[in-house]
Design an enzyme around this catalytic site. Sequence first.
Site, PDB file in Angstrom:
ATOM      1  N   CYS A  81      -7.630  -2.044   8.545  1.00 22.81           N
ATOM      2  CA  CYS A  81      -6.281  -2.075   7.951  1.00 22.81           C
ATOM      3  C   CYS A  81      -5.755  -0.668   7.696  1.00 22.81           C
ATOM      4  O   CYS A  81      -4.619  -0.351   8.056  1.00 22.81           O
ATOM      5  CB  CYS A  81      -6.291  -2.883   6.648  1.00 22.81           C
ATOM      6  SG  CYS A  81      -6.362  -4.653   6.966  1.00 22.81           S
ATOM      7  N   GLU A  97       0.841  -1.201   0.000  1.00 20.08           N
ATOM      8  CA  GLU A  97       0.000   0.000   0.000  1.00 20.08           C
ATOM      9  C   GLU A  97       0.870   1.243   0.000  1.00 20.08           C
ATOM     10  O   GLU A  97       1.854   1.324   0.717  1.00 20.08           O
ATOM     11  CB  GLU A  97      -0.905   0.012   1.238  1.00 20.08           C
ATOM     12  CG  GLU A  97      -1.909  -1.126   1.293  1.00 20.08           C
ATOM     13  CD  GLU A  97      -3.027  -0.980   0.263  1.00 20.08           C
ATOM     14  OE1 GLU A  97      -3.129   0.100  -0.368  1.00 20.08           O
ATOM     15  OE2 GLU A  97      -3.780  -1.958   0.089  1.00 20.08           O
ATOM     16  N   HIS A 111      -1.381  -5.563   1.738  1.00 20.05           N
ATOM     17  CA  HIS A 111      -2.606  -6.375   1.710  1.00 20.05           C
ATOM     18  C   HIS A 111      -2.340  -7.661   0.924  1.00 20.05           C
ATOM     19  O   HIS A 111      -1.630  -7.627  -0.095  1.00 20.05           O
ATOM     20  CB  HIS A 111      -3.746  -5.606   1.029  1.00 20.05           C
ATOM     21  CG  HIS A 111      -4.681  -4.935   1.991  1.00 20.05           C
ATOM     22  ND1 HIS A 111      -4.953  -3.599   1.952  1.00 20.05           N
ATOM     23  CD2 HIS A 111      -5.430  -5.441   3.023  1.00 20.05           C
ATOM     24  CE1 HIS A 111      -5.828  -3.293   2.918  1.00 20.05           C
ATOM     25  NE2 HIS A 111      -6.136  -4.390   3.575  1.00 20.05           N
ATOM     26  N   ARG A 129     -17.770  -0.163   6.730  1.00 24.92           N
ATOM     27  CA  ARG A 129     -18.983  -0.713   6.103  1.00 24.92           C
ATOM     28  C   ARG A 129     -19.565  -1.855   6.928  1.00 24.92           C
ATOM     29  O   ARG A 129     -20.744  -2.150   6.877  1.00 24.92           O
ATOM     30  CB  ARG A 129     -18.638  -1.180   4.685  1.00 24.92           C
ATOM     31  CG  ARG A 129     -19.826  -1.519   3.814  1.00 24.92           C
ATOM     32  CD  ARG A 129     -19.403  -1.771   2.374  1.00 24.92           C
ATOM     33  NE  ARG A 129     -18.209  -2.599   2.215  1.00 24.92           N
ATOM     34  CZ  ARG A 129     -18.190  -3.925   2.385  1.00 24.92           C
ATOM     35  NH1 ARG A 129     -19.277  -4.582   2.716  1.00 24.92           N
ATOM     36  NH2 ARG A 129     -17.057  -4.595   2.218  1.00 24.92           N
TER      37      ARG A 129
HETATM   38  N1  PCA Z   1      -8.337  -6.898   6.626  1.00 25.50           N
HETATM   39  C1  PCA Z   1      -9.253  -5.825   6.992  1.00 25.50           C
HETATM   40  C2  PCA Z   1      -9.065  -5.652   8.478  1.00 25.50           C
HETATM   41  C3  PCA Z   1      -8.318  -6.842   8.950  1.00 25.50           C
HETATM   42  C4  PCA Z   1      -7.829  -7.510   7.717  1.00 25.50           C
HETATM   43  O1  PCA Z   1      -7.071  -8.476   7.681  1.00 25.50           O
HETATM   44  C5  PCA Z   1      -9.057  -4.556   6.176  1.00 25.50           C
HETATM   45  O2  PCA Z   1      -8.606  -4.640   5.013  1.00 25.50           O
HETATM   46  O3  PCA Z   1      -9.338  -3.462   6.669  1.00 25.50           O
END
Ligand code: PCA
Length: 208
Positions: A139, A76, A163, A86
């Site tokens: 996240c 990211e 991610h 959401r």
């Molecule tokens: N993904 C979520 C929160 C925890 C995770 O592993 C997100 O993308 O916000």
Amino acid sequence: MEVLLTGFEPFDGQRTNPSWDAAVAVRPTGYTLATLQLPCVFDESLRVLENALSTHRYDVVISVGQAGGRPNITPERVAVNLNDARIPDNAGNQPVDTPVVPHAPTAYFSTLPVKACTAALTAAGIPAAVSHTAGAFVCNHVFYGLMHLVATEHPHLRAGFVHVPFTPDQTQDAPSLPLSTTAQALDLIIRTTLETSQDLHTPTGTLH
Ligand code: PCA
């Protein structure tokens, strides 16, 4: 070099979270690795992370989260100062249109070499792309809070967020990656970060 990888507990009715399962599966090559599981809970996740950073001096901190539906490992680039959930988090909180940190900057950039990491993953045959949004759920909240801690208290630290896709056992129809591939990707991202002081200058911006 001391590296901290964080992953999340499962959320949204899932039984596993590949961000944590992959983090603990990384076999570090040439650096010292610590792992920390974060709760998928607004604020509490940041308290856990802040405590870890104040009790040990790390050189690199990479937080990892699941992005179900994405086909790629996505370093990211930008964290925004916004909570807009959401769905409720694991404690039932659902903040809408609140700042992660009041009276703090609108956004922070990752200080990982996101383009060099993506190029290294692609060269290794692992699907990867730079992402320009980590969403507005837990996240992004952790990513923003981490970068704010770097900006205000730990300026020596290189930090960012990655991610990762679902694993095949989590989904029938969405894209997925084996856990071993995601763990290999995290090791490659760490090694590329340790070896790269200046990121690449190649174009990676999306048109929309
Ligand atoms: N993904 C979520 C929160 C925890 C995770 O592993 C997100 O993308 O916000």
